[in-house]
Design a protein around this motif. Structure first.
Motif, PDB file in Angstrom:
ATOM      1  N   ARG A 188      -4.430  11.091 -10.215  1.00 54.99           N
ATOM      2  CA  ARG A 188      -4.363  10.461  -8.906  1.00 54.99           C
ATOM      3  C   ARG A 188      -5.544   9.508  -8.749  1.00 54.99           C
ATOM      4  O   ARG A 188      -6.589   9.680  -9.382  1.00 54.99           O
ATOM      5  CB  ARG A 188      -4.370  11.518  -7.785  1.00 54.99           C
ATOM      6  N   LEU A 189      -5.357   8.512  -7.872  1.00 48.77           N
ATOM      7  CA  LEU A 189      -6.362   7.473  -7.666  1.00 48.77           C
ATOM      8  C   LEU A 189      -6.516   7.229  -6.176  1.00 48.77           C
ATOM      9  O   LEU A 189      -5.522   7.058  -5.466  1.00 48.77           O
ATOM     10  CB  LEU A 189      -5.935   6.184  -8.378  1.00 48.77           C
ATOM     11  N   PHE A 225      -2.943  -0.135  -8.117  1.00 46.16           N
ATOM     12  CA  PHE A 225      -4.330  -0.356  -8.520  1.00 46.16           C
ATOM     13  C   PHE A 225      -5.162  -0.675  -7.283  1.00 46.16           C
ATOM     14  O   PHE A 225      -4.647  -1.168  -6.278  1.00 46.16           O
ATOM     15  CB  PHE A 225      -4.460  -1.474  -9.563  1.00 46.16           C
ATOM     16  N   PHE A 226      -6.459  -0.381  -7.375  1.00 39.07           N
ATOM     17  CA  PHE A 226      -7.398  -0.683  -6.312  1.00 39.07           C
ATOM     18  C   PHE A 226      -8.513  -1.554  -6.865  1.00 39.07           C
ATOM     19  O   PHE A 226      -8.938  -1.404  -8.010  1.00 39.07           O
ATOM     20  CB  PHE A 226      -8.015   0.595  -5.736  1.00 39.07           C
ATOM     21  N   GLN A 227      -9.016  -2.454  -6.025  1.00 38.07           N
ATOM     22  CA  GLN A 227     -10.178  -3.279  -6.330  1.00 38.07           C
ATOM     23  C   GLN A 227     -11.208  -3.082  -5.222  1.00 38.07           C
ATOM     24  O   GLN A 227     -10.846  -2.910  -4.057  1.00 38.07           O
ATOM     25  CB  GLN A 227      -9.816  -4.762  -6.364  1.00 38.07           C
ATOM     26  N   ILE A 228     -12.476  -3.132  -5.577  1.00 40.11           N
ATOM     27  CA  ILE A 228     -13.539  -3.116  -4.574  1.00 40.11           C
ATOM     28  C   ILE A 228     -14.574  -4.165  -4.949  1.00 40.11           C
ATOM     29  O   ILE A 228     -14.710  -4.550  -6.107  1.00 40.11           O
ATOM     30  CB  ILE A 228     -14.214  -1.731  -4.440  1.00 40.11           C
ATOM     31  N   ASN A 275     -12.869   7.562   5.418  1.00 42.89           N
ATOM     32  CA  ASN A 275     -11.419   7.759   5.264  1.00 42.89           C
ATOM     33  C   ASN A 275     -10.983   7.185   3.929  1.00 42.89           C
ATOM     34  O   ASN A 275     -11.717   6.433   3.287  1.00 42.89           O
ATOM     35  CB  ASN A 275     -10.649   7.122   6.421  1.00 42.89           C
ATOM     36  N   PHE A 276      -9.795   7.527   3.463  1.00 39.09           N
ATOM     37  CA  PHE A 276      -9.358   7.053   2.158  1.00 39.09           C
ATOM     38  C   PHE A 276      -7.842   6.979   2.078  1.00 39.09           C
ATOM     39  O   PHE A 276      -7.119   7.576   2.885  1.00 39.09           O
ATOM     40  CB  PHE A 276      -9.907   7.951   1.034  1.00 39.09           C
ATOM     41  N   ILE A 277      -7.366   6.210   1.089  1.00 31.74           N
ATOM     42  CA  ILE A 277      -5.938   6.087   0.826  1.00 31.74           C
ATOM     43  C   ILE A 277      -5.700   6.348  -0.655  1.00 31.74           C
ATOM     44  O   ILE A 277      -6.620   6.258  -1.473  1.00 31.74           O
ATOM     45  CB  ILE A 277      -5.391   4.696   1.207  1.00 31.74           C
ATOM     46  N   GLU A 278      -4.442   6.648  -0.993  1.00 28.85           N
ATOM     47  CA  GLU A 278      -4.102   6.970  -2.375  1.00 28.85           C
ATOM     48  C   GLU A 278      -3.196   5.904  -2.975  1.00 28.85           C
ATOM     49  O   GLU A 278      -2.322   5.351  -2.302  1.00 28.85           O
ATOM     50  CB  GLU A 278      -3.407   8.330  -2.448  1.00 28.85           C
ATOM     51  N   ALA A 279      -3.410   5.608  -4.243  1.00 32.91           N
ATOM     52  CA  ALA A 279      -2.553   4.675  -4.957  1.00 32.91           C
ATOM     53  C   ALA A 279      -1.153   5.260  -5.092  1.00 32.91           C
ATOM     54  O   ALA A 279      -0.976   6.470  -5.201  1.00 32.91           O
ATOM     55  CB  ALA A 279      -3.128   4.374  -6.341  1.00 32.91           C
ATOM     56  N   ILE A 303     -14.004   4.022  -5.499  1.00 34.41           N
ATOM     57  CA  ILE A 303     -12.718   4.376  -6.087  1.00 34.41           C
ATOM     58  C   ILE A 303     -12.919   5.663  -6.874  1.00 34.41           C
ATOM     59  O   ILE A 303     -13.816   5.749  -7.714  1.00 34.41           O
ATOM     60  CB  ILE A 303     -12.206   3.262  -7.025  1.00 34.41           C
ATOM     61  N   LEU A 304     -12.099   6.662  -6.582  1.00 33.90           N
ATOM     62  CA  LEU A 304     -12.151   7.936  -7.311  1.00 33.90           C
ATOM     63  C   LEU A 304     -10.805   8.184  -7.960  1.00 33.90           C
ATOM     64  O   LEU A 304      -9.765   8.116  -7.305  1.00 33.90           O
ATOM     65  CB  LEU A 304     -12.481   9.099  -6.362  1.00 33.90           C
TER      66      LEU A 304
END
Length: 248
Positions: free
Chosen positions: A129-130, A148-151, A138-142, A118-119
């Motif tokens: 931005r998150l 919110f994101f969890q890993i 690859n990545f997605i944006e909040a 998570i960046l």
């Protein structure tokens, strides 16, 4: 295993990560899984990592080394013009590290060397931005629908976040919410453990916010853990009993 959360609020960004890594019940260690970069007045970036420790440490080390010694004026995390480009840089570095293991003859073991990150942060006058960065690069944006994101080990701590999240939360309220989420995960899965590291970034400040570490012996953590457990029991007792069980 790991548990990390990055959250977007009206006030800014909130990050928290556990510190436990293990290779079996008899080999448990503590490692910091949150990395911070700062150019005061220009940018602040926070990276949370989950997955193979060698992979995540290699990614962070490469990002640091390239920021210190950029080649041919290639953008680095400290010079990237936008958070999108910074996220793309982290994604490319992650993909590069995983590919290196694959080329080293570890194809059958590649999955063991994957990582998820998570960046979040802010660069210049653009809004905070998150991003959630996958092992494939690859990545997605909040956004409004996914704030919110969890890993890592996400399922135990997710219900409280889904029910109680509000973008208008203060940092103090957000920390309380995250502590409940982390406490629920810790109690359900031995592969997640304290201490927990956090960073609170205030929108448009362009400087590091409060950071710290919360241990299992922290008085506030224990107060919240006990109160939350009691509140759940009281809530269950207050619900109507199931009355459709036939008499014997």
């Amino acid at each position: 295993m790991t548990y990390c959360v990055g959250m977007v609020l009206d006030r800014g960004l909130v990050f928290m990560s556990d510190t436990r890594t293990n290779a079996g019940l008899d080999n448990i260690s503590t490692f910091r899984k949150i990395t911070l970069w700062e150019e005061p007045g220009d940018r602040v970036l926070t990276l949370l990592s989950s997955g193979n420790l060698a992979t995540t440490q290699s990614v962070v080390s490469l990002l640091n080394e390239r920021s210190k010694s950029p080649e041919d004026r290639t953008p680095t995390l400290l010079t990237a013009p936008s958070m999108f480009q910074a996220a793309n840089m982290v994604a490319d570095t992650l993909r590069e590290v995983v590919a290196r293991y694959r080329q080293g003859g570890l194809t059958a073991e590649t999955q063991k060397f994957s990582a998820t990150m998570i960046l979040g942060g802010q660069i210049g006058e653009s809004p905070p931005r998150l991003f959630l960065i996958y092992p494939e690069g690859n990545f997605i944006e909040a956004g409004r629908d996914t704030p919110f994101f969890q890993i890592g080990e996400t399922k135990y701590g997710r219900p409280i976040l889904v029910r109680a999240y509000d973008p208008a939360l203060s940092f103090e309220q957000a920390m309380k919410l995250l502590i409940v989420s982390f406490d629920s995960t810790l109690k359900a899965n031995l592969s997640v453990g304290a201490p927990f590291d956090y960073h609170l970034y205030s929108r448009d400040s362009l400087k590091l916010g409060p950071t710290g570490r919360i241990g299992v012996d922290d008085p506030y953590f224990n107060e919240i853990s006990l109160a939350w457990g009691n509140a759940l029991k009281a809530a269950l007792d207050s619900l109507p009993d199931f009355e459709r069980v036939p008499d014997p």
